[in-house]
Design a protein around this motif. Structure first.
Motif, mmCIF file in Angstrom:
data_model
loop_
_atom_site.group_PDB
_atom_site.id
_atom_site.type_symbol
_atom_site.label_atom_id
_atom_site.label_comp_id
_atom_site.label_asym_id
_atom_site.label_seq_id
_atom_site.Cartn_x
_atom_site.Cartn_y
_atom_site.Cartn_z
ATOM 1 N N LYS A 7 -7.463 -1.862 8.656
ATOM 2 C CA LYS A 7 -6.643 -1.987 7.616
ATOM 3 C C LYS A 7 -7.220 -4.029 7.446
ATOM 4 N N ASP B 112 0.826 -1.024 0.016
ATOM 5 C CA ASP B 112 0.465 -0.224 -0.016
ATOM 6 C C ASP B 112 0.849 1.292 -0.196
ATOM 7 N N LYS C 98 -4.653 2.773 -5.379
ATOM 8 C CA LYS C 98 -4.698 2.528 -3.680
ATOM 9 C C LYS C 98 -6.116 2.029 -3.510
ATOM 10 N N LEU C 99 -5.616 1.194 -2.315
ATOM 11 C CA LEU C 99 -6.693 0.416 -0.792
ATOM 12 C C LEU C 99 -8.061 1.477 -1.097
#
Length: 458
Positions: free
Chosen positions: A294, A72, A335-336
């Motif tokens: 997360k 990430d 990006k997550l």
């Protein structure tokens, strides 16, 4: 005359309705004895939060398997994943009796990709091993499962494969065809497929159902370990693994040789155990000015509710708790995602098997909230019942060391046809959020409660 009377009654009704709408919260107060005085209080309390390390160990109850390694760019944390899987055999499974030479012409695996995160052109290397120890279908497996307990690490893999998530070995017109489903194709030794054909002829009872097959000792019957050897930059979400055995046989109806196929699939009827390894989380856990969510199997947020400061002798009308997300600071095409749904649950309930016991949110001691993009928040609009229960336990001497602690956990809910939540699992998708809070920057709990006090009669 009748017309004017009708209009007057209609206007009067509207005025009464408007008066009721102004403050429905006080409904019934005017009917109380004059000796009772009603007051409303609004209080804001500080809530301390901190990041809670999962330790890569959450219940791996999911119909999806995960394969890849992804770093990430926002947090510089890395997730690596591979998995073990068994195969299901359909009732009525059969192999044609007239197989040429009792041998397999082709044997392969297809790992069908439902979705992915990252760069689909990154190269990865996969090794496939046969398991030598069965996975127990009645056991709970966690995301820190040790594959070495189930396969011989000194043995040779039955197959290896270099792959990209977007298969560049096929033609564009095939890849973009409506019938094409993205998958990783792994070729297997035909000798293994031939053994299954011969075992079926010799012992058809081995193939009458999944349980019998898993005990048979034939190739693949105990399952496979899909080990990620090399690569970084993407994570594949795999919703189906299919084992295919092709052979030639004589078809009496068309009076010529043709191609036959026997298939096995990894489904929710058998064990799929994904292993996750998170790296570089220490910096996030050490951050005292914010907390994190997360997934998969990375970090939750732990909150301490000041239930002993709230006067629960009064009636709590509402207790609103809001978690606000910080915007990303790094712009990246990979990006997550932000966790879409989170569960607020008491820490003790989580530790005592909330997910293992198939529990769902009850709006008493566990609550769900969805991410609100317009406000950048997760909002729990009323956790009054939770606070009241905490305070009651404290007063009755039943409080544990974690009596006022709750966890915020990314989850994946499953709903029935009526929209009711029937199952909650951990969210194993790649997602991340940094939240306002921490030891130095408290979040706020807003409480509105009603107080009834007696007055002396005049």
């Amino acid at each position: 005359m009748f017309k004017h009377t009708h209009i007057l009654a209609w206007v009067t009704a509207l005025l009464l309705l408007a008066a009721c709408d102004e403050d429905t919260a006080t409904l019934g107060v005017d009917m109380m004895p004059k000796t009772d005085l009603v007051t409303k209080n609004y209080q804001v309390y500080d809530v301390t939060t901190e990041s809670y390390p999962v330790g890569d160990a959450v219940l791996a109850r999911t119909n999806m398997s995960y394969l890849g390694r992804f770093t990430d760019s926002e947090t510089n944390t890395t997730v690596k994943s591979d998995f073990l899987a068994q195969f299901h055999i359909d009732e009525g499974f059969t192999v044609q009796q007239s197989v040429k030479n009792d041998s397999c012409t082709r044997c392969d695996l297809r790992l069908f990709i439902d979705d992915y995160v990252g760069d689909s052109l990154q190269n990865f290397r996969l090794s496939v091993y046969e398991l030598n120890q069965p996975l127990d279908p009645n056991a709970d497996y966690y995301t820190n499962i040790d594959p070495e307990k189930y396969y011989d690490k000194n043995s040779e893999p039955i197959a290896t494969k270099w792959f990209t998530i977007s298969d560049r070995t096929i033609k564009d017109d095939e890849r973009w065809a409506a019938t094409y489903k993205n998958n990783i194709l792994v070729s297997l030794p035909t000798a293994l497929g031939s053994r299954i054909i011969r075992d079926f002829k010799a012992h058809p009872e081995y193939f009458k159902n999944t349980s019998a097959w898993q005990k048979s000792g034939t190739p693949f019957s105990k399952g496979l370990y899909f080990k990620l050897e090399y690569g970084d930059g993407a994570m594949a979400y795999i919703n189906l693994v299919q084992l295919n055995i092709f052979y030639r046989y004589h078809d009496d109806y068309i009076r010529r040789d043709t191609i036959g196929m026997a298939s096995f699939a990894s489904t929710d009827a058998v064990v799929q155990a994904t292993r996750f390894e998170n790296s570089n989380l220490d910096k996030l856990l050490a951050d005292k000015n914010s907390t994190y969510l997360k997934s998969p199997a990375g970090i939750f947020t732990l909150a301490t509710i000041p239930a002993d400061q709230i006067n629960v002798q009064d009636t709590i009308n509402s207790a609103k708790l809001t978690f606000t997300r910080y915007n990303d600071v790094v712009d990246s095409p990979f990006k997550l995602n932000i966790p879409s749904t989170v569960l607020l649950v008491r820490l003790d309930d989580y530790l005592n098997g909330f997910f293992e016991n198939y529990q769902v949110n009850d709006s008493k001691e566990s609550y769900l909230a969805s991410f609100n993009k317009s406000t950048n928040t997760y909002q729990f609009s009323n956790i009054a019942r939770l606070i009241t229960r905490m305070a009651k336990e404290k007063k009755e001497g039943k409080a544990t060391a974690n009596w006022n602690k709750v966890l915020l956990i990314p989850v994946q809910p499953t709903k029935d046809s009526s929209g009711n939540i029937v199952k909650l699992n951990h969210d194993f998708s790649m997602s991340s959020a940094r939240l306002v809070g921490g030891k130095t920057d408290k979040i706020k709990l807003e409480v509105i409660y009603t107080n009834f006090k007696s007055q002396k009669r005049e």
